[in-house]
Design a protein around this motif. Structure first.
Motif, short mmCIF file in Angstrom:
data_model
loop_
_atom_site.label_atom_id
_atom_site.label_comp_id
_atom_site.label_asym_id
_atom_site.label_seq_id
_atom_site.Cartn_x
_atom_site.Cartn_y
_atom_site.Cartn_z
N LYS A 154 0.85 -1.36 -0.03
CA LYS A 154 -0.04 0.03 0.00
C LYS A 154 0.90 1.19 -0.03
O LYS A 154 0.44 2.16 0.53
CB LYS A 154 -1.04 0.10 1.20
CG LYS A 154 -1.91 -1.10 0.92
CD LYS A 154 -2.98 -1.03 2.26
CE LYS A 154 -4.01 -2.02 2.09
NZ LYS A 154 -4.75 -2.21 0.66
N THR A 155 2.02 1.17 -0.72
CA THR A 155 2.87 2.28 -0.95
C THR A 155 3.66 1.99 -2.21
O THR A 155 4.19 1.21 -2.45
CB THR A 155 3.48 2.80 0.42
OG1 THR A 155 4.35 3.95 0.28
CG2 THR A 155 4.68 1.46 0.94
N GLY A 156 4.08 3.40 -2.59
CA GLY A 156 4.86 3.23 -3.76
C GLY A 156 4.77 4.32 -4.83
O GLY A 156 3.91 5.17 -4.71
N LEU A 157 5.85 4.60 -5.86
CA LEU A 157 5.73 5.55 -6.71
C LEU A 157 6.30 5.12 -8.02
O LEU A 157 7.26 4.85 -7.99
CB LEU A 157 6.66 6.92 -6.06
CG LEU A 157 6.74 7.99 -7.11
CD1 LEU A 157 5.40 8.60 -7.31
CD2 LEU A 157 7.87 9.22 -6.38
N ILE A 158 5.55 5.37 -9.18
CA ILE A 158 5.88 4.98 -10.37
C ILE A 158 6.26 6.46 -11.13
O ILE A 158 5.17 7.22 -11.18
CB ILE A 158 4.99 4.16 -11.19
CG1 ILE A 158 4.94 2.69 -10.46
CG2 ILE A 158 5.42 3.92 -12.69
CD1 ILE A 158 3.94 1.80 -11.14
N VAL A 159 7.23 6.88 -11.69
CA VAL A 159 7.54 7.94 -12.45
C VAL A 159 7.99 7.60 -14.00
O VAL A 159 8.80 6.89 -14.08
CB VAL A 159 8.82 8.63 -11.55
CG1 VAL A 159 9.09 9.91 -12.55
CG2 VAL A 159 8.46 8.95 -10.24
N ASN A 160 7.38 8.14 -14.67
CA ASN A 160 7.43 8.02 -16.25
C ASN A 160 8.35 9.28 -16.72
O ASN A 160 7.72 10.34 -16.59
CB ASN A 160 6.07 7.66 -16.97
CG ASN A 160 5.38 6.39 -16.99
OD1 ASN A 160 6.20 5.64 -16.13
ND2 ASN A 160 4.31 6.16 -17.49
N SER A 202 3.85 11.41 -14.18
CA SER A 202 4.75 11.78 -15.53
C SER A 202 5.63 13.00 -15.15
O SER A 202 5.01 14.10 -14.75
CB SER A 202 3.83 12.07 -16.79
OG SER A 202 4.70 11.71 -17.96
N LEU A 203 6.88 13.14 -15.41
CA LEU A 203 7.75 14.03 -15.24
C LEU A 203 8.44 14.63 -16.29
O LEU A 203 9.04 13.87 -17.11
CB LEU A 203 8.82 13.39 -13.94
CG LEU A 203 9.57 14.40 -13.58
CD1 LEU A 203 8.77 15.50 -12.63
CD2 LEU A 203 10.75 13.91 -12.41
N TYR A 204 8.25 15.93 -16.36
CA TYR A 204 9.04 16.55 -17.56
C TYR A 204 10.19 17.28 -16.98
O TYR A 204 10.28 18.32 -16.31
CB TYR A 204 8.17 17.64 -17.95
CG TYR A 204 7.07 17.31 -18.95
CD1 TYR A 204 6.44 16.04 -18.93
CD2 TYR A 204 6.09 18.27 -19.58
CE1 TYR A 204 5.33 15.67 -19.67
CE2 TYR A 204 5.13 17.91 -20.36
CZ TYR A 204 4.62 16.57 -20.17
OH TYR A 204 3.67 16.51 -20.89
#
Length: 279
Positions: A154-160, A202-204
């Motif tokens: 129940k935790t986490g971070l996905i970055v595109n 999503s990260l720019y």
């Protein structure tokens, strides 16, 4: 459960991925990285000319975090899945996944022909394969592999890692298609992960001083450029935010996160956030 933050950064032998890994390591994280290029000799004949896992290890040796490398060709799903499985086996969890692997900038010049800005009907199909069949597919495969563990905890971070080409034409139609799909992937992942406390964004980045940019610095206005580590600092700050789910599913700009969270680049410089009109 590992008490250290554990991250997996794909495509980290050079460029933004390498910078993210170094920023994470400087903060004491356990950082798993993937790449194809192992040695500097291999890097010298790569289209990007430099950047290797061996070089990353040398640069990281005095940093407080733990670096674990996985040689991986992301054109092969089984290798992507094996790298994630190995990271989970070694560290027990993955808290942050950064989908950065991107062969799309390779061979922008073929022989003496600059094919990057050709109209879509003259684009070489290998570029579609690199951006969509490898980069986009890898992001999906890696995310699919890490999600069950994040959901269970129940935790986490996905970055595109994405760019403004998702929102306007930026020299290449395939590039825009890939980045728009990258943003949509993060948005839909976020929708499905939100009930489980897991964020996806999503990260720019702005103009990043990657090896390729520095080789061609005379063609850029470098006055507001970012270090590759700056991107990692933005992700770290988001991870540290207990309210990060409020940002899930959205596009974020590195310098805007820096302004919100109050951090500067590694040289102390305050980066001015870019906007759509700047590209």
């Amino acid at each position: 459960m590992n008490t250290k933050t554990v991250a997996l950064v794909t495509g980290a032998s050079r460029g933004i991925g390498r910078g993210i890994a170094l920023a994470f390591l400087a903060q004491g994280m356990t950082v798993h990285v993937t790449a194809r290029t192992v040695t500097d000799a291999q890097a010298s004949v790569h289209p990007q000319q430099e950047g290797s896992l061996d070089g990353l290890k040398a640069e990281a040796k005095d940093l407080p975090g733990e670096l674990i490398v996985h040689v991986c060709d992301h054109a092969d799903d089984t290798q992507t899945e094996a790298a994630v499985a190995a990271a989970l086996r070694q560290s027990g969890q993955i808290d942050i996944l950064v989908n950065n692997a991107w062969p799309g900038y390779e061979n922008m010049v073929e022989g003496t022909d600059y094919t990057w800005e050709r109209p879509f009907w003259e684009q070489p199909m290998w570029r579609w394969n690199a951006m969509i069949d490898v980069a986009m597919r890898t992001s999906f495969v890696a995310s699919r592999a890490v999600a069950p563990g994040m959901v269970a905890r129940k935790t986490g971070l996905i970055v595109n890692i994405s760019f403004w080409a998702a929102q306007k034409h930026h020299g290449n139609a395939i590039y825009g298609i890939a980045k728009a799909a990258t943003d949509k992937m993060a948005s839909d992942f976020a929708h499905e992960l939100r009930p489980h406390g897991v964020a996806a964004i999503s990260l720019y980045p702005g103009l990043v001083r990657t090896e390729a940019v520095l080789r061609n610095a005379e063609y850029f206005d470098m006055s507001n450029s970012e270090s590759p580590q700056f991107v990692g600092l933005a992700i770290s700050a988001l991870w540290a935010d207990p309210n990060r789910l409020e940002k899930s599913g959205k596009v974020h700009v590195t310098a805007e996160l820096a302004r919100e969270y109050g951090f500067a680049d590694i040289d102390g410089k305050k980066i001015v956030p870019a906007s759509l009109g700047d590209f």
